[in-house]
Design a protein around this motif. Structure first.
Motif, mmCIF file in Angstrom:
data_model
loop_
_atom_site.group_PDB
_atom_site.id
_atom_site.type_symbol
_atom_site.label_atom_id
_atom_site.label_comp_id
_atom_site.label_asym_id
_atom_site.label_seq_id
_atom_site.Cartn_x
_atom_site.Cartn_y
_atom_site.Cartn_z
ATOM 1 N N ALA A 71 0.828 -1.205 0.000
ATOM 2 C CA ALA A 71 0.000 0.000 0.000
ATOM 3 C C ALA A 71 0.864 1.258 0.000
ATOM 4 N N ALA A 72 1.910 1.271 0.790
ATOM 5 C CA ALA A 72 2.786 2.446 0.847
ATOM 6 C C ALA A 72 3.449 2.698 -0.496
ATOM 7 N N GLN A 73 3.894 1.646 -1.156
ATOM 8 C CA GLN A 73 4.515 1.823 -2.472
ATOM 9 C C GLN A 73 3.487 2.278 -3.501
ATOM 10 N N LEU A 74 2.309 1.714 -3.461
ATOM 11 C CA LEU A 74 1.262 2.089 -4.402
ATOM 12 C C LEU A 74 0.893 3.562 -4.255
ATOM 13 N N ARG A 75 0.877 4.048 -3.028
ATOM 14 C CA ARG A 75 0.532 5.446 -2.771
ATOM 15 C C ARG A 75 1.749 6.371 -2.838
ATOM 16 N N GLY A 76 2.948 5.825 -2.989
ATOM 17 C CA GLY A 76 4.150 6.651 -3.011
ATOM 18 C C GLY A 76 4.422 7.284 -1.655
ATOM 19 N N GLN A 77 4.123 6.548 -0.587
ATOM 20 C CA GLN A 77 4.243 7.109 0.747
ATOM 21 C C GLN A 77 5.327 6.463 1.594
ATOM 22 N N HIS A 78 6.313 5.859 0.967
ATOM 23 C CA HIS A 78 7.453 5.378 1.732
ATOM 24 C C HIS A 78 8.288 6.571 2.149
ATOM 25 N N ILE A 79 8.988 6.428 3.237
ATOM 26 C CA ILE A 79 9.858 7.497 3.708
ATOM 27 C C ILE A 79 11.029 7.620 2.739
ATOM 28 N N ALA A 80 11.329 8.846 2.344
ATOM 29 C CA ALA A 80 12.429 9.084 1.417
ATOM 30 C C ALA A 80 13.496 9.925 2.108
ATOM 31 N N ALA A 81 14.728 9.454 2.052
ATOM 32 C CA ALA A 81 15.866 10.214 2.567
ATOM 33 C C ALA A 81 16.598 10.749 1.338
ATOM 34 N N ASP A 82 16.150 11.896 0.872
ATOM 35 C CA ASP A 82 16.627 12.402 -0.414
ATOM 36 C C ASP A 82 17.556 13.606 -0.297
ATOM 37 N N LEU A 83 18.355 13.661 0.758
ATOM 38 C CA LEU A 83 19.268 14.789 0.931
ATOM 39 C C LEU A 83 20.273 14.879 -0.216
ATOM 40 N N VAL A 84 20.852 13.762 -0.602
ATOM 41 C CA VAL A 84 21.826 13.749 -1.700
ATOM 42 C C VAL A 84 21.106 13.907 -3.038
ATOM 43 N N PHE A 85 19.957 13.256 -3.174
ATOM 44 C CA PHE A 85 19.194 13.296 -4.422
ATOM 45 C C PHE A 85 18.836 14.734 -4.793
ATOM 46 N N ARG A 86 18.475 15.540 -3.822
ATOM 47 C CA ARG A 86 18.113 16.940 -4.088
ATOM 48 C C ARG A 86 19.268 17.739 -4.664
ATOM 49 N N MET A 87 20.484 17.347 -4.333
ATOM 50 C CA MET A 87 21.658 18.090 -4.799
ATOM 51 C C MET A 87 22.124 17.659 -6.189
ATOM 52 N N LEU A 88 21.563 16.588 -6.712
ATOM 53 C CA LEU A 88 21.963 16.121 -8.041
ATOM 54 C C LEU A 88 21.478 17.083 -9.113
ATOM 55 N N PRO A 89 22.190 17.127 -10.236
ATOM 56 C CA PRO A 89 21.686 17.933 -11.346
ATOM 57 C C PRO A 89 20.346 17.375 -11.823
ATOM 58 N N ARG A 90 19.460 18.250 -12.241
ATOM 59 C CA ARG A 90 18.115 17.852 -12.669
ATOM 60 C C ARG A 90 18.166 16.770 -13.751
ATOM 61 N N ALA A 91 19.125 16.858 -14.650
ATOM 62 C CA ALA A 91 19.231 15.890 -15.746
ATOM 63 C C ALA A 91 19.590 14.493 -15.244
ATOM 64 N N ALA A 92 20.268 14.394 -14.108
ATOM 65 C CA ALA A 92 20.694 13.093 -13.587
ATOM 66 C C ALA A 92 19.607 12.413 -12.757
ATOM 67 N N LYS A 93 18.682 13.184 -12.222
ATOM 68 C CA LYS A 93 17.697 12.634 -11.290
ATOM 69 C C LYS A 93 16.849 11.497 -11.867
ATOM 70 N N PRO A 94 16.334 11.614 -13.099
ATOM 71 C CA PRO A 94 15.530 10.486 -13.602
ATOM 72 C C PRO A 94 16.337 9.197 -13.736
ATOM 73 N N TYR A 95 17.617 9.327 -14.069
ATOM 74 C CA TYR A 95 18.448 8.135 -14.239
ATOM 75 C C TYR A 95 18.799 7.506 -12.892
ATOM 76 N N VAL A 96 19.039 8.348 -11.908
ATOM 77 C CA VAL A 96 19.283 7.831 -10.561
ATOM 78 C C VAL A 96 18.019 7.145 -10.043
ATOM 79 N N THR A 97 16.867 7.771 -10.282
ATOM 80 C CA THR A 97 15.597 7.167 -9.892
ATOM 81 C C THR A 97 15.393 5.835 -10.606
ATOM 82 N N ALA A 98 15.670 5.803 -11.906
ATOM 83 C CA ALA A 98 15.489 4.572 -12.683
ATOM 84 C C ALA A 98 16.399 3.461 -12.173
#
Length: 181
Positions: A71-98
């Protein structure tokens, strides 16, 4: 996608959420009632309900936890620790996510495969909860089902991250649908 297709997706998603969340809530309330009844009977009648710990440990909690993961994954409600992710260049974020979602899909698939083997083994030996007579093998089959569902969800999130690289990460979390245009 047309408006009718989007409406069907939204309705289908809501049905899936209900099919996951309603059983989890029902099991949670049954567990609460069972534990409360056990405590009251133990205190007032000195006669606790038999095998309460086994039912909680081998039935209620695995069902609530595994359905909660899905249910949490379906709703996208897992806790995210995205401190490093926020600092990535916008172009890199989809690939890191993938890559992250693909790795998660592979890991979930491994858990599903292993869980299936364990469930079949538990069924073959008619596994019980500890040394009690409470059967526990049916719940083992929820493990491969839950992790197979997570595998599909992570795989879909991987595809979305690649197909929609310009999706705003503040509006979309892995496991959620991109915002409709």
């Amino acid at each position: 996608l047309g408006p009718n297709h989007t409406l069907v997706l939204v309705k289908g998603r809501r049905i899936a959420e209900l099919l996951i969340e309603v059983p989890a809530v029902v099991v949670m309330f049954v567990m609460m009632f069972h534990i409360t009844a056990n405590a009251l009977l133990r205190f007032f009648a000195n006669s606790p309900l038999p095998n309460t710990l086994e039912y909680v440990q081998y039935w209620y909690m695995p069902i609530v936890a595994l359905l909660g993961f899905v249910a949490a994954q379906l709703r996208g409600q897992h806790i995210a620790a995205d401190l490093v992710f926020r600092m990535l260049p916008r172009a890199a974020k989809p690939y890191v996510t993938a890559v992250g979602c693909a790795a998660s899909a592979l890991l979930a698939a491994g858990f599903a495969w292993y869980g299936w083997q364990e469930a079949v083994h538990a069924w073959e030996i008619t596994m019980t909860a500890g040394v009690s007579d409470v059967i526990s093998w049916p719940v083992y089959f929820l493990v491969p089902l839950a992790f197979a569902s997570l595998t599909v969800q992570f795989a879909w999130a991987t595809v979305r991250a690649i197909r929609h690289p310009d999706a705003d990460e503040d509006d979309e979390q892995p496991g959620t649908e991109p915002a409709a245009a």
